[in-house]
Design an enzyme around this catalytic site. Structure first.
Site, PDB file in Angstrom:
ATOM      1  N   ASP A  15      39.675  34.627  45.587  1.00 20.71           N
ATOM      2  CA  ASP A  15      40.751  33.859  46.222  1.00 20.71           C
ATOM      3  C   ASP A  15      40.902  32.470  45.618  1.00 20.71           C
ATOM      4  O   ASP A  15      41.991  32.057  45.226  1.00 20.71           O
ATOM      5  CB  ASP A  15      40.507  33.733  47.729  1.00 20.71           C
ATOM      6  CG  ASP A  15      40.688  35.056  48.453  1.00 20.71           C
ATOM      7  OD1 ASP A  15      41.405  35.920  47.934  1.00 20.71           O
ATOM      8  OD2 ASP A  15      40.101  35.217  49.541  1.00 20.71           O
ATOM      9  N   ARG A  95      30.963  26.846  58.043  1.00 17.85           N
ATOM     10  CA  ARG A  95      32.326  26.362  57.805  1.00 17.85           C
ATOM     11  C   ARG A  95      32.585  24.933  58.286  1.00 17.85           C
ATOM     12  O   ARG A  95      33.248  24.154  57.591  1.00 17.85           O
ATOM     13  CB  ARG A  95      33.342  27.321  58.433  1.00 17.85           C
ATOM     14  CG  ARG A  95      33.393  28.708  57.820  1.00 17.85           C
ATOM     15  CD  ARG A  95      33.334  28.695  56.319  1.00 17.85           C
ATOM     16  NE  ARG A  95      33.767  29.956  55.727  1.00 17.85           N
ATOM     17  CZ  ARG A  95      33.362  30.414  54.561  1.00 17.85           C
ATOM     18  NH1 ARG A  95      32.480  29.721  53.875  1.00 17.85           N
ATOM     19  NH2 ARG A  95      33.825  31.548  54.073  1.00 17.85           N
ATOM     20  N   ASP A 124      38.110  31.785  59.425  1.00 16.88           N
ATOM     21  CA  ASP A 124      37.722  30.622  58.631  1.00 16.88           C
ATOM     22  C   ASP A 124      38.817  29.575  58.526  1.00 16.88           C
ATOM     23  O   ASP A 124      38.534  28.378  58.452  1.00 16.88           O
ATOM     24  CB  ASP A 124      37.286  31.068  57.233  1.00 16.88           C
ATOM     25  CG  ASP A 124      35.913  31.719  57.240  1.00 16.88           C
ATOM     26  OD1 ASP A 124      35.178  31.502  58.221  1.00 16.88           O
ATOM     27  OD2 ASP A 124      35.585  32.440  56.289  1.00 16.88           O
ATOM     28  N   SER A 178      35.109  41.714  50.550  1.00 18.54           N
ATOM     29  CA  SER A 178      35.243  40.295  50.844  1.00 18.54           C
ATOM     30  C   SER A 178      33.898  39.837  51.375  1.00 18.54           C
ATOM     31  O   SER A 178      33.440  40.297  52.424  1.00 18.54           O
ATOM     32  CB  SER A 178      36.340  40.058  51.887  1.00 18.54           C
ATOM     33  OG  SER A 178      36.411  38.686  52.222  1.00 18.54           O
TER      34      SER A 178
END
Length: 420
Positions: A15, A95, A124, A178
């Site tokens: 990504d 995060r 996220d 992922s």
């Protein structure tokens, strides 16, 4: 006139590798990549080179492993915070820290925006952006997957985007799970996991954990604790990073900490993921053992309620909030006496208790033993039961007096037993 600067949360994965040329082609930004090391074990020099080759004007690598463990993992561990019974909050704990560090670099570089590669369906995006709002409400956030100019709807489309431009693709098509990895865990989503009817292809998927049925005969692990924090492993004092690194190896070779869960995302949908948390699973199990002997009944039971709420806050990215601080203050107070040692045995994916002790232990052998001692008189239980059961007795007396109501209740709840 200089270009606007944007800070990109850069992992070196598919990504974010796509996002660098996409930002330059669509917005002509000066892209500054920031890689935050929370224990992924990546080749940061190679990743930094990839960022620069794909168009970043600069790339910083920040070693945040110590801060991550001490300020984010240990609090969740002390709280016994588990989301929906099984998820040990591996991605969730990291995060907010990443978001905070992105803000620090945005201020340092004079950037006007922060960009991330989280999808519009995921948790996220929420976690990153809540952290950014908490520290820099003035900064603009660019979420590529939600942008009108983003025309890629799959990982295959992203791979083609890079191939069309002659840029390196950082994964193989048959390995396009992922993934998110840090010192605490690694998660897997996508491919066969997108159908709940499929069994995970563990031999193909797992990176840090042995498939449990293929693990060895097992081993013992002893952990020492100080105020709810692990400080020693198998008799050797270690800092957080050393301890987590070694526990992940031990847990991984014994197949522990493997979870397959269909969880409720905070954005409203269910998603399925497989999590490897070998060291974390051992620590959670062992820490509960310490809580069991060091906390009184009322405190432990109330802490269970607090743990559930804290897990929800961490999962939703609400770490920098007054409620989180208040609940963690309670948790910290409960951990003042959680000092001692725990021993567990790991056997083919299972963790079993193998003993624990603390100078603050509330377990008293003289009271708990079946042998009658001076501290506990069995006859004292009679008065306790009389008072404890008084509400039941009073209600039963009332129903007997009423007659009919009690007869109905008896017919529903009492059975005739056969006689010999």
């Amino acid at each position: 006139m200089s270009k606007e600067k944007v800070i990109l949360a850069y992992s070196g994965g598919l990504d974010t590798t796509v996002i660098i040329p996409w930002l330059k082609e669509n917005y002509d930004y000066d892209v500054i990549a920031v890689c935050i090391d929370v224990g992924q074990g990546d080749d940061w020099e190679a990743i930094k080179g990839r960022a620069l080759k794909t168009g970043a004007s600069a790339c910083y690598v920040v070693d945040a492993r110590k801060e991550y463990i001490e300020e984010y993992i240990w609090p969740a561990l002390k709280a016994n915070a588990v989301y929906e019974d099984e998820y040990l909050l591996g991605t969730s704990t990291a995060r907010p820290l990443i978001g905070k560090i992105l803000v620090e670099y945005a201020r340092q570089e004079g950037a006007t925006a922060i960009c991330h590669g989280a999808t519009g369906k995921g948790n996220d995006q929420v976690r990153f952006e809540l952290a950014i709002k908490a520290f820099a409400p003035d900064l603009r956030v660019i979420a590529a997957w939600r942008d009108d100019k983003w025309n890629m709807d799959s990982r295959e489309a992203e791979i083609k985007f890079l191939e069309d431009r002659g840029l390196e693709v950082p994964m193989k098509k048959d390995q396009s799970y992922s993934r998110d990895e840090n010192i605490w865990h690694i998660s897997h989503e996508g491919l066969e996991l997108e159908k709940t009817s499929n069994e995970p292809n563990y031999p193909h998927m797992l990176k840090n954990t042995t498939v449990p049925e293929s693990a060895g005969e097992g081993e013992y692990v002893t952990i020492e604790w100080e105020k709810g924090i692990p400080v020693s492993l198998n008799g050797k004092k270690m800092d957080g990073l050393e301890l987590m690194t070694e526990l992940n190896k031990i847990g991984g070779r014994n197949g522990v900490g493997l979870v397959d869960i269909c969880e409720n995302r905070c954005v409203g949908m269910k998603s399925r993921g497989v999590y490897e948390t070998p060291g974390g699973a051992i620590l959670y199990f062992a820490h509960r053992m310490m809580d069991h002997i060091c906390l009184d009944r009322d405190t432990y039971h109330y802490k269970q309620q607090v743990s559930l709420r804290l897990a929800e806050l961490i999962y939703d990215g609400k770490v920098f909030t007054p409620l989180y601080d208040a609940l963690m203050a309670f948790v910290d107070s409960t951990q003042e006496t959680v000092t001692g040692w725990t021993k567990v045995k790991l056997v083919k994916g299972q963790i079993r208790a193998a003993g624990s002790d603390s100078k603050y232990s509330l377990y008293n052998e003289d009271i708990a033993s079946f042998t009658t001692g001076e501290l506990y008189n069995h006859k004292d239980a009679q008065g306790f039961i009389t008072l404890f059961g008084l509400p039941l007795k009073v209600r039963a007396m009332m129903e007997q007096k009423v007659g009919e109501g009690r007869a109905i209740a008896e017919s529903k709840n009492l059975k005739k037993r056969p006689t010999e």
